[in-house]
Design an enzyme around this catalytic site. Structure first.
Site, PDB file in Angstrom:
ATOM      1  N   GLY A 196       0.830  -1.205   0.000  1.00 15.94           N
ATOM      2  CA  GLY A 196       0.000   0.000   0.000  1.00 15.94           C
ATOM      3  C   GLY A 196       0.863   1.253   0.000  1.00 15.94           C
ATOM      4  O   GLY A 196       1.884   1.314   0.685  1.00 15.94           O
ATOM      5  N   ASP A 204       4.985  -4.948   6.066  1.00 13.00           N
ATOM      6  CA  ASP A 204       5.510  -6.269   6.417  1.00 13.00           C
ATOM      7  C   ASP A 204       5.592  -7.216   5.228  1.00 13.00           C
ATOM      8  O   ASP A 204       6.539  -8.007   5.128  1.00 13.00           O
ATOM      9  CB  ASP A 204       4.689  -6.885   7.555  1.00 13.00           C
ATOM     10  CG  ASP A 204       3.213  -7.033   7.224  1.00 13.00           C
ATOM     11  OD1 ASP A 204       2.777  -6.513   6.178  1.00 13.00           O
ATOM     12  OD2 ASP A 204       2.499  -7.666   8.012  1.00 13.00           O
ATOM     13  N   ASP A 210      -0.248   2.373   8.603  1.00 13.03           N
ATOM     14  CA  ASP A 210      -0.795   1.646   9.755  1.00 13.03           C
ATOM     15  C   ASP A 210       0.081   1.703  11.000  1.00 13.03           C
ATOM     16  O   ASP A 210      -0.381   1.364  12.089  1.00 13.03           O
ATOM     17  CB  ASP A 210      -1.043   0.182   9.390  1.00 13.03           C
ATOM     18  CG  ASP A 210      -2.219   0.017   8.436  1.00 13.03           C
ATOM     19  OD1 ASP A 210      -3.130   0.856   8.472  1.00 13.03           O
ATOM     20  OD2 ASP A 210      -2.208  -0.944   7.652  1.00 13.03           O
ATOM     21  N   ARG A 225     -26.296  14.497  16.902  1.00 10.95           N
ATOM     22  CA  ARG A 225     -26.275  13.115  16.453  1.00 10.95           C
ATOM     23  C   ARG A 225     -25.064  12.360  17.017  1.00 10.95           C
ATOM     24  O   ARG A 225     -24.084  12.953  17.429  1.00 10.95           O
ATOM     25  CB  ARG A 225     -26.191  13.045  14.924  1.00 10.95           C
ATOM     26  CG  ARG A 225     -27.438  13.481  14.193  1.00 10.95           C
ATOM     27  CD  ARG A 225     -27.148  13.556  12.713  1.00 10.95           C
ATOM     28  NE  ARG A 225     -28.330  13.917  11.935  1.00 10.95           N
ATOM     29  CZ  ARG A 225     -28.293  14.394  10.702  1.00 10.95           C
ATOM     30  NH1 ARG A 225     -27.123  14.590  10.101  1.00 10.95           N
ATOM     31  NH2 ARG A 225     -29.411  14.691  10.058  1.00 10.95           N
ATOM     32  N   ARG A 264      -6.604  -2.791   9.487  1.00 14.09           N
ATOM     33  CA  ARG A 264      -7.181  -4.142   9.468  1.00 14.09           C
ATOM     34  C   ARG A 264      -6.669  -4.977  10.637  1.00 14.09           C
ATOM     35  O   ARG A 264      -7.403  -5.729  11.260  1.00 14.09           O
ATOM     36  CB  ARG A 264      -6.856  -4.827   8.137  1.00 14.09           C
ATOM     37  CG  ARG A 264      -7.608  -6.136   7.919  1.00 14.09           C
ATOM     38  CD  ARG A 264      -7.456  -6.659   6.507  1.00 14.09           C
ATOM     39  NE  ARG A 264      -8.118  -5.811   5.532  1.00 14.09           N
ATOM     40  CZ  ARG A 264      -7.491  -5.091   4.604  1.00 14.09           C
ATOM     41  NH1 ARG A 264      -6.168  -5.107   4.542  1.00 14.09           N
ATOM     42  NH2 ARG A 264      -8.157  -4.353   3.746  1.00 14.09           N
ATOM     43  N   ARG A 315     -25.226   8.443  12.497  1.00 15.60           N
ATOM     44  CA  ARG A 315     -24.717   8.493  11.130  1.00 15.60           C
ATOM     45  C   ARG A 315     -23.337   7.831  11.079  1.00 15.60           C
ATOM     46  O   ARG A 315     -22.635   7.762  12.094  1.00 15.60           O
ATOM     47  CB  ARG A 315     -24.618   9.934  10.641  1.00 15.60           C
ATOM     48  CG  ARG A 315     -25.952  10.640  10.505  1.00 15.60           C
ATOM     49  CD  ARG A 315     -26.771  10.069   9.352  1.00 15.60           C
ATOM     50  NE  ARG A 315     -28.016  10.791   9.157  1.00 15.60           N
ATOM     51  CZ  ARG A 315     -29.159  10.507   9.759  1.00 15.60           C
ATOM     52  NH1 ARG A 315     -29.209   9.500  10.626  1.00 15.60           N
ATOM     53  NH2 ARG A 315     -30.253  11.202   9.519  1.00 15.60           N
TER      54      ARG A 315
END
Length: 319
Positions: free
Chosen positions: A11, A103, A127, A162, A171, A243
């Site tokens: 990425g 990694d 990350d 809200r 992840r 929301r």
């Protein structure tokens, strides 16, 4: 060593270009030829290799993404693919390689080193999940992107009274969620490394509402689950108007912060120094603002850990 290569893999992250620039200019400063491998390990196997000059990396330090492009490759995970890549490097006479990525990219660098081709890994991922370094290239920029979004969403949440669920990237690692949640004053932060109790989340929202709190921000790392699903559960259980915002790939782009530019420059230059010292199979990093390097296999075998004290603090401050 007279020729080295550099590639970006996995990425993309803001600051990769600054790292590439540092590798190229540090090497040329030491009279070493530098070759860019385009499209990661996939491009390595197909021979997409081009000599880079000083001007090749001009005006890229402020740009997000990667000038060398990036790609993921299943074929390179095989011994045949790795040997194919080494053949391409030998054709050009490249003797060492700097790999910028996460990694998965490190695993490729380790395999090349095992085959006798020295590689040095530079941690490039938003990350912040690479052991052996306090920060990875791109994390600070992504973090600030998320914080900016939280601030804007909070304005709307306040105006409409809200509850907002904001899903961020992560992840397997919750650093973006944790740091952004703490900096953005989120009421609840959910990360993959820590089990959560949905009833506790709901009770916290209800307690806030009962004491007159009109809005709440909940940060969910994608590795925990779908922000949309969390939003549905919260609204059904509390009857509070809810929301959801999924920030997605906006977190990966943008001009790198000063911190990421400096970090990338320091790490990229250090990677070249290690190759010139005849060291392969290393991973560079920064710890307590000092440059360090570790055995890349050691880094890969360590689990990613969050700052538990920071997580506890986020809970204490969101009562």
């Amino acid at each position: 060593m007279k020729k080295i290569g550099v590639l970006t893999s996995g990425g993309d992250s803001p600051g990769m270009n600054a790292a590439v620039r540092a590798v190229v200019r540090k090497a040329i400063y030491h009279n070493i030829e530098v070759y860019g491998i385009y499209q990661g390990y996939s491009g390595l196997m197909s021979g997409q290799i081009k000599k880079l000059e000083l001007g090749s990396v001009g005006d890229i330090i402020h740009r997000g993404g990667t000038k060398l492009y990036t790609a993921r490759s299943e074929e390179f995970k095989t011994v045949e693919g790795q040997k194919k890549g080494i053949e391409q490097l030998k054709k050009v006479g490249i003797e060492g390689l700097v790999v910028i990525g996460g990694d998965g990219s490190y695993r490729g660098a380790q395999k090349l080193t095992e085959h006798g081709f020295p590689c040095v890994g530079v941690p490039g991922t938003i990350d912040n999940d690479i052991p052996g370094t306090d920060f990875t290239i791109g994390f600070d920029t992504a973090l600030n992107t998320v914080i900016d979004a939280i601030d804007k969403i909070r304005d709307t949440a306040t105006s409409h009274e809200r509850t907002y669920v904001i899903e961020v990237m992560g992840r397997h690692a919750g650093d973006i969620a944790l740091w952004a949640g703490l900096a953005g004053g989120a009421e609840t932060i959910l990360i993959p490394e820590v089990d959560y109790d949905m009833d506790e989340v709901l009770q916290r929202l209800k307690r806030g509402h009962e004491r007159g709190k009109k809005h709440s921000i909940i940060i969910v790392a994608e590795g925990v689950g779908s922000g949309v699903e969390f939003g549905k559960k919260i609204e059904e259980a509390t009857q509070l108007e809810t929301r959801v915002s999924v920030l997605g790939h906006i977190q990966r782009g943008g001009s790198p912060t000063a911190f990421d530019r400096v970090l990338a420059s320091r790490l990229g230059a250090r990677a070249v120094e290690l190759l010139l010292e005849g060291k392969g199979g290393r991973a560079v990093g920064i710890q307590k603002n000092e440059l360090v390097d570790h055995d890349i296999l050691e880094v890969l075998n360590q689990p990613h850990k969050i700052d538990e004290n920071m997580y506890l603090l986020s809970q204490e401050l969101s009562i």
